[in-house]
Design an enzyme around this catalytic site. Structure first.
Site, PDB file in Angstrom:
ATOM      1  N   GLY A  10       0.848  -1.196   0.000  1.00 21.56           N
ATOM      2  CA  GLY A  10       0.000   0.000   0.000  1.00 21.56           C
ATOM      3  C   GLY A  10       0.876   1.236   0.000  1.00 21.56           C
ATOM      4  O   GLY A  10       1.853   1.294   0.740  1.00 21.56           O
ATOM      5  N   ILE A 127       1.520   3.288   6.717  1.00 21.64           N
ATOM      6  CA  ILE A 127       0.778   4.210   7.581  1.00 21.64           C
ATOM      7  C   ILE A 127       0.385   3.495   8.876  1.00 21.64           C
ATOM      8  O   ILE A 127       0.123   4.145   9.870  1.00 21.64           O
ATOM      9  CB  ILE A 127      -0.485   4.788   6.903  1.00 21.64           C
ATOM     10  N   ASP A 128       0.356   2.161   8.856  1.00 22.14           N
ATOM     11  CA  ASP A 128      -0.102   1.416  10.036  1.00 22.14           C
ATOM     12  C   ASP A 128       0.912   1.431  11.191  1.00 22.14           C
ATOM     13  O   ASP A 128       0.565   1.102  12.316  1.00 22.14           O
ATOM     14  CB  ASP A 128      -0.381  -0.053   9.663  1.00 22.14           C
ATOM     15  N   GLY A 171      -5.889   0.275   9.850  1.00 26.16           N
ATOM     16  CA  GLY A 171      -5.188  -0.452  10.905  1.00 26.16           C
ATOM     17  C   GLY A 171      -5.684  -1.877  10.876  1.00 26.16           C
ATOM     18  O   GLY A 171      -6.730  -2.203  11.423  1.00 26.16           O
ATOM     19  N   ARG A 275      -3.990   7.787   3.238  1.00 28.02           N
ATOM     20  CA  ARG A 275      -2.741   7.412   2.557  1.00 28.02           C
ATOM     21  C   ARG A 275      -2.340   8.394   1.481  1.00 28.02           C
ATOM     22  O   ARG A 275      -1.249   8.279   0.910  1.00 28.02           O
ATOM     23  CB  ARG A 275      -2.915   6.032   1.913  1.00 28.02           C
TER      24      ARG A 275
HETATM   25  O1  F6P Z   1      -1.165  -1.742   4.955  1.00 26.99           O
HETATM   26  C1  F6P Z   1      -1.640  -0.467   4.963  1.00 26.99           C
HETATM   27  C2  F6P Z   1      -3.116  -0.419   4.697  1.00 26.99           C
HETATM   28  O2  F6P Z   1      -3.430   0.927   4.550  1.00 26.99           O
HETATM   29  C3  F6P Z   1      -4.003  -1.110   5.749  1.00 26.99           C
HETATM   30  O3  F6P Z   1      -4.267  -0.313   6.863  1.00 26.99           O
HETATM   31  C4  F6P Z   1      -5.246  -1.432   4.965  1.00 26.99           C
HETATM   32  O4  F6P Z   1      -5.946  -2.520   5.493  1.00 26.99           O
HETATM   33  C5  F6P Z   1      -4.697  -1.759   3.629  1.00 26.99           C
HETATM   34  O5  F6P Z   1      -3.478  -1.072   3.493  1.00 26.99           O
HETATM   35  C6  F6P Z   1      -5.644  -1.411   2.487  1.00 26.99           C
HETATM   36  O6  F6P Z   1      -4.993  -1.637   1.305  1.00 26.99           O
HETATM   37  P1  F6P Z   1      -5.565  -1.556  -0.176  1.00 26.99           P
HETATM   38  O7  F6P Z   1      -6.977  -1.061  -0.099  1.00 26.99           O
HETATM   39  O8  F6P Z   1      -4.673  -0.595  -0.875  1.00 26.99           O
HETATM   40  O9  F6P Z   1      -5.418  -2.913  -0.716  1.00 26.99           O
END
Ligand code: F6P
Length: 342
Positions: A10, A127-128, A171, A275
């Protein structure tokens, strides 16, 4: 020396600041050449590259996202993935690879360097903030600022209508964003993935807040789970690292609160807003320092390492150790926040 750079997983604010620092110091001080791989591990897997030089990194420090693109491609998933990655690196004459990513992207880097001798250096992002071995990852501070601003704004509208406002933040396994933004924004309930919550207890806190004539704000991490139940999922498709898509627990909780207390409740899901956009000053500072130290690790041929923040120092830790487990919120930190609940 020719150095490859990739950003995987991400995206998060500060990725471009790392790339800029790596290239600026690598070219100016060490005379290295660079090549960018597109979309995380997909780049080396499919030999998809992009030129990377001082010109390419001009003006990118304050820009969110990543000029290299990102994906959750896992080369360890395809049978001949390792061979293809190795072939690309040979073909592109890459002597060392800097992988900028979270537990998944760096987990691949750890395997490739530990088991297959690839010369990798890792830079932690997410970001987590759930990567162990580093005090903070860049991207986290920006996400917390965005969530805090949202909570501040939600307070006034919640008060006007005397409603419960549930704010769902990101998160997956760790509630760092919920805890920090909830404390900073004066939330009345904070719910984390680390500790299952009791809906009746949440309702009791909500009602006690109304008794003192204030409207409650409930901050909940997307990975939080009720005591009797499972994670609430967006859908059950898995990405190539085996993660499900979360989101929905905020909406579910708002409905339960309405049902059990009779108070009106609304949900705000902050989602990918957390993000996007320009990184905070702290994240630019941290990302830049990570980049400078990552290229130093390459110069020292100190491979299989990840740069990490310890206090105010940047140190190097083994990639394998850094990706072995995630960093969750300690119960004592959560307990500190409880004085503000209700
Ligand atoms: O790993 C970071 C994060 O923002 C998590 O908090 C979230 O669950 C995930 O990525 C979502 O990712 P995407 O929607 O980009 O697949």
């Amino acid at each position: 020396m020719r150095v490859g750079v990739l950003t995987g997983g991400g995206d998060c604010p500060g990725l471009n600041a790392v790339i800029r620092a790596v290239v600026r110091k690598g070219v100016q001080e060490y005379g290295y050449d660079f090549i960018g791989f597109r979309d995380g591990w997909r780049g080396p897997l499919e030999n998809d590259t992009v030129p990377l030089d001082i010109r390419a990194v001009r003006g990118i420090l304050p820009r969110g996202g990543t000029i290299l693109g990102s994906s959750r491609t896992n080369p360890l998933k395809s049978e001949d993935g390792i061979r293809r990655v190795k072939e690309t690196l040979v073909k592109q004459e890459v002597d060392a690879l800097i992988a900028i990513g979270g537990e998944d992207t760096l987990g691949v880097a750890a395997r490739l360097s530990g088991d297959y001798g690839l010369r990798c250096v890792g830079v932690p992002k997410t970001i987590d903030n759930d990567l162990s071995a580093t005090d903070y990852t860049f991207g986290f501070d920006t996400a917390v600022n965005i969530a805090t601003e949202a909570i501040d704004r939600l307070h006034t509208t919640a008060e006007s209508h005397m409603r419960v406002l549930v704010v769902e933040v990101m998160g997956r396994h760790a509630g760092w964003i919920a805890l920090h933004s909830g404390l900073a924004g004066g939330a009345n309930v904070i719910l984390l993935p680390e500790q299952r919550f009791d809906v009746d207890q949440v309702c009791a806190w909500v009602e006690s807040r109304f008794k003192i004539r204030y409207a409650p704000i409930v901050v909940i991490a997307e990975g939080a789970m009720p005591r009797d139940g499972d994670a609430v999922l967006k859908d059950d498709t898995l990405d190539s690292f085996g993660h499900v898509r979360l989101s929905g627990v905020g909406e579910w909780l708002a409905k339960e609160i309405e049902k059990r207390t009779g108070k009106e409740a609304r949900t705000t899901v902050l989602g990918h807003v957390q993000r996007g956009g320009t990184p905070s000053a702290f994240d630019r500072w941290l990302a830049t320092r990570f980049g400078l130290h990552a290229i130093d690790a390459v110069r020292d041929e100190d491979f299989g390492k990840m740069v990490a923040l310890r206090g105010t120092d940047i140190i190097r830790v083994p990639l394998a150790e850094a990706t072995a487990r995630i960093k969750t919120v300690d119960p004592s930190l959560y307990a500190e926040a409880e004085v503000f609940f209700g």
